[in-house]
Design an enzyme around this catalytic site. Structure first.
Site, mmCIF file in Angstrom:
data_model
loop_
_atom_site.group_PDB
_atom_site.id
_atom_site.type_symbol
_atom_site.label_atom_id
_atom_site.label_comp_id
_atom_site.label_asym_id
_atom_site.label_seq_id
_atom_site.Cartn_x
_atom_site.Cartn_y
_atom_site.Cartn_z
ATOM 1 N N MET A 125 1.016 -0.923 -0.362
ATOM 2 C CA MET A 125 0.070 0.106 -0.289
ATOM 3 C C MET A 125 1.046 1.362 0.345
ATOM 4 O O MET A 125 1.594 1.388 0.823
ATOM 5 C CB MET A 125 -1.010 -0.172 1.115
ATOM 6 C CG MET A 125 -1.412 1.191 1.488
ATOM 7 S SD MET A 125 -2.654 1.486 3.065
ATOM 8 C CE MET A 125 -1.654 1.269 4.211
ATOM 9 N N PRO A 126 1.154 2.064 -0.836
ATOM 10 C CA PRO A 126 1.934 3.255 -1.633
ATOM 11 C C PRO A 126 1.210 4.481 -0.653
ATOM 12 O O PRO A 126 -0.235 4.399 -0.971
ATOM 13 C CB PRO A 126 2.179 3.088 -2.577
ATOM 14 C CG PRO A 126 1.648 2.605 -3.061
ATOM 15 C CD PRO A 126 0.170 1.280 -2.503
ATOM 16 N N ILE A 127 1.757 5.346 0.156
ATOM 17 C CA ILE A 127 1.298 6.647 0.941
ATOM 18 C C ILE A 127 2.576 7.432 -0.093
ATOM 19 O O ILE A 127 3.794 7.501 0.755
ATOM 20 C CB ILE A 127 0.761 6.088 1.989
ATOM 21 C CG1 ILE A 127 0.474 5.673 2.487
ATOM 22 C CG2 ILE A 127 1.061 7.949 2.508
ATOM 23 C CD1 ILE A 127 0.118 4.922 4.260
ATOM 24 N N ASP A 167 -5.383 0.710 -3.635
ATOM 25 C CA ASP A 167 -4.654 0.346 -2.417
ATOM 26 C C ASP A 167 -3.580 1.770 -1.836
ATOM 27 O O ASP A 167 -2.570 1.969 -1.633
ATOM 28 C CB ASP A 167 -3.694 -0.604 -2.558
ATOM 29 C CG ASP A 167 -4.989 -1.495 -2.347
ATOM 30 O OD1 ASP A 167 -5.429 -1.112 -1.753
ATOM 31 O OD2 ASP A 167 -4.469 -3.104 -2.566
ATOM 32 N N PHE A 187 -2.567 5.847 -1.611
ATOM 33 C CA PHE A 187 -3.016 7.558 -0.776
ATOM 34 C C PHE A 187 -2.035 8.307 -1.298
ATOM 35 O O PHE A 187 -0.650 7.779 -1.335
ATOM 36 C CB PHE A 187 -3.323 6.898 0.450
ATOM 37 C CG PHE A 187 -3.816 5.635 1.125
ATOM 38 C CD1 PHE A 187 -4.933 6.318 1.746
ATOM 39 C CD2 PHE A 187 -3.715 4.566 1.302
ATOM 40 C CE1 PHE A 187 -5.858 4.981 2.057
ATOM 41 C CE2 PHE A 187 -4.536 3.569 1.551
ATOM 42 C CZ PHE A 187 -6.026 4.136 2.317
#
Length: 74
Positions: free
Chosen positions: A1-3, A46, A48
């Site tokens: 999940m990249p932010i 996924d 953000f």
């Protein structure tokens, strides 16, 4: 999940604007998400993207505020 956090100074980039426009922010959110999907295969659902605008006086460079630094550079 990249932010991903995108930080920019709060200043207008088009005449009459004193901050990044909603359309510009939407393009950044989509562009970053698309890039992560294309390069790393990350699912856009996924991903953000956090967009932060920072007042010019709250951003420093060379030991001084950004407006003072810019002024010193002419």
């Amino acid at each position: 999940m990249p932010i991903v956090t995108v930080q920019v100074t709060r200043q207008g980039t088009v005449p009459g604007a004193d901050r990044t426009t909603s359309a510009q922010k939407a393009a950044i959110h989509k562009g970053v998400t698309d890039l992560l999907q294309q390069v790393l295969g990350k699912d856009p659902d996924d991903t953000f993207v956090i967009f932060q605008e920072i007042e010019l006086e709250d951003w420093g460079r060379g030991g001084t505020s950004l407006p003072a630094w810019r002024q010193s550079k002419g």
